[in-house]
Design a protein around this motif. Structure first.
Motif, PDB file in Angstrom:
ATOM      1  N   GLY A 120       0.799  -1.212   0.000  1.00 17.43           N
ATOM      2  CA  GLY A 120       0.000   0.000   0.000  1.00 17.43           C
ATOM      3  C   GLY A 120       0.832   1.261   0.000  1.00 17.43           C
ATOM      4  N   LEU A 121       1.168   1.762  -1.199  1.00 17.12           N
ATOM      5  CA  LEU A 121       1.891   3.027  -1.308  1.00 17.12           C
ATOM      6  C   LEU A 121       0.909   4.189  -1.306  1.00 17.12           C
ATOM      7  CD1 LEU A 121       4.537   2.188  -4.067  1.00 17.12           C
ATOM      8  CD2 LEU A 121       4.942   2.429  -1.615  1.00 17.12           C
ATOM      9  N   SER A 314      -3.347   1.311   6.618  1.00 12.48           N
ATOM     10  CA  SER A 314      -4.506   1.662   5.793  1.00 12.48           C
ATOM     11  C   SER A 314      -4.136   2.803   4.866  1.00 12.48           C
ATOM     12  CB  SER A 314      -5.696   2.073   6.667  1.00 12.48           C
ATOM     13  OG  SER A 314      -6.264   0.955   7.314  1.00 12.48           O
ATOM     14  N   VAL A 315      -4.553   2.684   3.609  1.00 15.69           N
ATOM     15  CA  VAL A 315      -4.207   3.664   2.581  1.00 15.69           C
ATOM     16  C   VAL A 315      -5.474   4.096   1.857  1.00 15.69           C
ATOM     17  CG1 VAL A 315      -2.870   4.119   0.490  1.00 15.69           C
ATOM     18  CG2 VAL A 315      -1.945   2.592   2.256  1.00 15.69           C
ATOM     19  N   GLN A 348      -8.136   1.718  -2.057  1.00 14.26           N
ATOM     20  CA  GLN A 348      -8.053   1.582  -0.603  1.00 14.26           C
ATOM     21  C   GLN A 348      -7.311   0.289  -0.290  1.00 14.26           C
ATOM     22  OE1 GLN A 348     -11.534   2.134   1.887  1.00 14.26           O
ATOM     23  NE2 GLN A 348     -12.593   3.226   0.232  1.00 14.26           N
ATOM     24  N   TYR A 349      -6.391   0.366   0.660  1.00 20.36           N
ATOM     25  CA  TYR A 349      -5.691  -0.809   1.172  1.00 20.36           C
ATOM     26  C   TYR A 349      -5.850  -0.811   2.690  1.00 20.36           C
ATOM     27  CZ  TYR A 349      -3.017  -0.480  -3.240  1.00 20.36           C
ATOM     28  OH  TYR A 349      -2.626  -0.385  -4.558  1.00 20.36           O
ATOM     29  N   HIS A 350      -6.249  -1.941   3.245  1.00 18.79           N
ATOM     30  CA  HIS A 350      -6.333  -2.089   4.695  1.00 18.79           C
ATOM     31  C   HIS A 350      -5.754  -3.457   5.047  1.00 18.79           C
ATOM     32  CE1 HIS A 350      -8.974   1.441   4.744  1.00 18.79           C
ATOM     33  NE2 HIS A 350      -9.629   0.870   3.748  1.00 18.79           N
ATOM     34  N   PHE A 351      -4.587  -3.469   5.678  1.00 22.94           N
ATOM     35  CA  PHE A 351      -3.896  -4.724   5.960  1.00 22.94           C
ATOM     36  C   PHE A 351      -3.473  -4.785   7.420  1.00 22.94           C
ATOM     37  CE2 PHE A 351      -3.501  -4.545   1.385  1.00 22.94           C
ATOM     38  CZ  PHE A 351      -3.580  -5.882   1.002  1.00 22.94           C
TER      39      PHE A 351
END
Length: 704
Positions: A120-121, A314-315, A348-351
């Motif tokens: 997630g950049l 989170s992005v 959206q990135y949530h890891f």
């Protein structure tokens, strides 16, 4: 550090320093010791974390990890990561986006570049800034055992700066300009400024902070191409006791630039390329990248032997691009075809990754265990609108008409991904000489797809078990030999289907690696040699007979990498590397593709860098110089021999001079000192990216 002065050293000091050294030698003789002037911070790194998600001695790992630390980034004046890529083996640039590179001949994707071990950049179009980078660890080969869906060539892991318990304020300002025929010195200027503050917030030092702000105003040597970028990185750490730490931070980025699709060539011949300042896009074209990242890390000792770590990232990211993009070259009319296109992409990135590490003893055998699980959600909302194409002159592009906003086609796709993973890794220390490592992972991905403009929907699930193993033999305390095996897993796109409309099995990768690592001369020299054999299968290709997609593609990459870091004396360092990478398309139904080298992969690449600080004071400060050289052999823009451009090999040289006094440093760096014309990457005959001409940078930094 202090050491006795030999007669040879005294003679050398006299040659280099004249009377200054006569005095230094006389004074040193009285005490038979001397204090080293010009001592450097080392490029060597005693520990790496990316290979095992915990700090480990590189000699104990059966994998190759190349490290670029903060000192080296500072010495080469790397404002973005791509500035440092030339000083790493087996890595070649393939374009200008954040993930535009190949590792060991395998093309990267967005998961191939991570931050503190999570994807997630905050931005996509440009290479990541180094303003908040502590060091970069490049893990070679399959990394799916710990990181899930990764291309088998490896990954680039950015380790960010953390709050410190000692207060400090550091500033760095620089300005640069080109000095070449198309852009004389002082014409196209760029400026960068960074402020980095850190320290405790209370006397007990249980609360720590770090606040980094950076801004860039860049002007390219290419006509009408410029960018304005802003970055903000606040981080807060809480340490209630010596066993527990919690950190929370934000990354706020805003990047605005004029798009640049590069140069065009006629007849797929690099000798018939447009002049370096030719720009086929309009000065009114825009590209914006905006990102907000929230992250947190929790670490505590669960028992005397095991800790628990939870990482969250989170992005929220949006990029827009309104551009006349280069699409094709008409060799009959000497024109370049442009397409009016408007893109709006939201991601959206949530890891979350939770793991425990620690040691168990069975008899006299130690097992260092890593047990973890992760969960990730990703949403991609892509809206692309296009208009009719138009042609401009190859040599002298005409001014383009203003956009009407009336686009003739719409492609709007929304894709949701849920990712699940669980992994186990065991490093078994049989005795002082032998170490075994074994690991297993289960990964699953559920995908929902919607084509909004047509109403089409689809869903798919894929899963895989991947394994990893290795043996390390310590030939001596300073030298280890190793052999390893690793696998990778990467789902194919849900938009690719077979003749029955079914989705494909995931891409698979495997690697065999054999190597040696050596630390010599009291850890002042590090040598790494590795041979690798990578195979990637289950690649989707079109069957030329039926016209349907099938799992017909495959890639194989074999090669050797060598990297040497030396610090012969406290004021002199050497860093050099060489890679031979033979990456080819082994399986493909098209005879014009099968057997060809993979795009953007260099058969040979090499670098050398040296830094020398003069061992005597000048104007009460330390003066040093740096010299670097980068070589890449020829590469191709495409895998199809009927549609590719061969980019010639090149060698560039960089020179630097720096002056340090107390906590301040002034530097002069000249990149591409001989102003050679070369091409770093390309994707077609209408998008060839030239390397920068001679570029002069003046910088000033300080810490107090």
């Amino acid at each position: 550090m202090k050491f006795p002065i030999s007669p040879v050293a005294q003679s050398l000091m006299f040659i280099l320093g004249g009377n200054n050294y006569v005095f230094a030698a006389e004074e040193a003789t009285k005490f038979d010791t001397m204090v080293v002037v010009g001592q450097q911070n080392s490029y060597l790194n005693p520990e790496v974390s990316t290979a095992t998600k915990s700090n480990v001695d590189p000699l104990d790992s059966p994998q190759t990890v190349n490290v670029i630390n903060q000192q080296f980034l500072e010495d080469i004046r790397a404002e973005s990561l791509e500035d440092a890529y030339g000083y790493s083996t087996g890595l070649s640039r393939s374009g200008t986006n954040a993930n535009s590179f190949t590792l060991r001949g395998i093309e990267a994707d967005l998961n191939s570049i991570q931050v503190n071990g999570l994807p997630g950049l905050a931005s996509r179009f440009g290479s990541p800034t180094t303003a908040n980078v502590e060091q970069v660890e490049i893990l070679k080969g399959p990394a799916s055992i710990l990181y899930g869906q990764i291309q088998p060539g490896g990954l680039v892991n950015i380790i960010t700066k953390k709050p410190q318990d000692v207060s400090s304020v550091k500033f760095d300002i620089s300005g640069n300009s080109y000095d070449t025929g198309g852009s004389e010195f002082g014409v196209d200027n760029s400026f960068t400024g960074t402020l980095d503050t850190t320290g405790p917030l209370n006397e007990q030092k249980t609360w720590l902070y770090r606040f980094i702000v950076s801004a860039e105003d860049t002007n390219s040597y290419r006509q009408d191409v410029d960018a304005q970028n802003y970055y903000l990185f606040p981080t807060l750490t809480y340490r209630p006791n010596t066993d527990t730490e919690v950190s929370f931070g934000l990354e706020i980025q805003s990047e605005t630039r004029v798009p640049d699709d590069g140069l065009a060539v006629l007849d797929h011949d690099i000798k018939q390329i447009a002049s370096l300042d030719t720009h086929y896009q309009s000065a009114d074209d825009t590209a914006e990248d905006k990102g907000l990242v929230a992250f947190a890390t929790f670490n505590t000792m669960a028992t005397d032997n095991f800790d628990i770590t939870v990482d969250w990232r989170s992005v929220w990211h949006q990029d827009t691009r309104s551009v006349y993009e280069s699409r094709d070259v008409d060799n009959d009319t000497d024109t370049v075809t442009l397409r009016d296109r408007d893109n709006e992409n939201e991601r959206q990135y949530h890891f979350v990754d939770a793991r425990t590490t620690g040691s168990l003893w069975w008899g006299n055998v130690e097992h260092q265990l890593l047990v973890g699980m992760n969960l990730g959600y990703e949403e991609r909302d892509f809206k692309r609108q296009t208009n009719a194409t138009s042609d401009v002159d190859f040599y002298d592009p005409d001014d383009l008409n203003s956009r009407t906003g009336d686009y003739t086609s719409l492609n709007h796709r929304i894709t949701d991904y849920m990712n699940y993973g669980a992994y186990l890794q065991d490093s078994i220390y049989l005795n002082n000489d032998w170490t075994l490592m074994a690991g297993l992972r289960y990964s699953r991905q559920d995908v929902d797809f919607e084509r909004v403009d047509t109403g089409f929907t689809s869903s798919n699930s894929s899963d895989a078990f991947v394994s990893q193993g290795g043996i390390v033999y310590h030939l001596s305390e300073a030298t280890s030999l190793y052999v390893s095996y690793g696998e990778s897993f990467n789902p194919n796109s849900i938009e690719d289907t077979d003749v029955n409309g079914d989705n494909f099995e995931p891409e698979k990768g495997r690697q065999y690696e054999v190597g040696t690592k050596t630390n010599l001369f009291n850890d002042k020299t590090n040598l790494t040699i590795a041979y690798f054999d990578i195979k990637k299968s289950n690649v989707v290709e079109e069957d030329l007979v039926t016209g349907e997609d099938e799992l017909l593609g495959g890639i194989k990459s074999t090669g050797v990498e060598v990297e040497l870091l030396m610090m012969p004396i406290e004021n002199w360092q050497i860093k050099l590397g060489y890679a031979y990478v033979d990456a080819r398309i082994t399986d493909n139904p098209d005879e014009n593709i099968k057997g060809n080298r993979t795009p953007a992969s260099a058969l040979h690449d090499a670098y050398v860098w040296t830094k020398y600080n003069f061992p005597y004071k000048i104007a009460k400060g330390t003066v040093g110089t740096t010299l670097g050289a980068n070589y890449e052999s020829s590469r191709y823009t495409d895998e199809d021999s009927t549609d590719r451009v061969k980019l010639p090999g090149y060698t560039t040289f960089d020179l630097g001079l720096h002056y340090e006094i107390e906590q301040y440093r002034a530097s002069l760096n000249i990149e591409n000192i001989f102003d050679d014309t070369y091409y770093i990457a390309g994707s077609s005959d209408s998008s060839i990216y030239a390397g920068d001409p001679r570029n002069i940078t003046l910088s000033l930094s300080g810490k107090f």
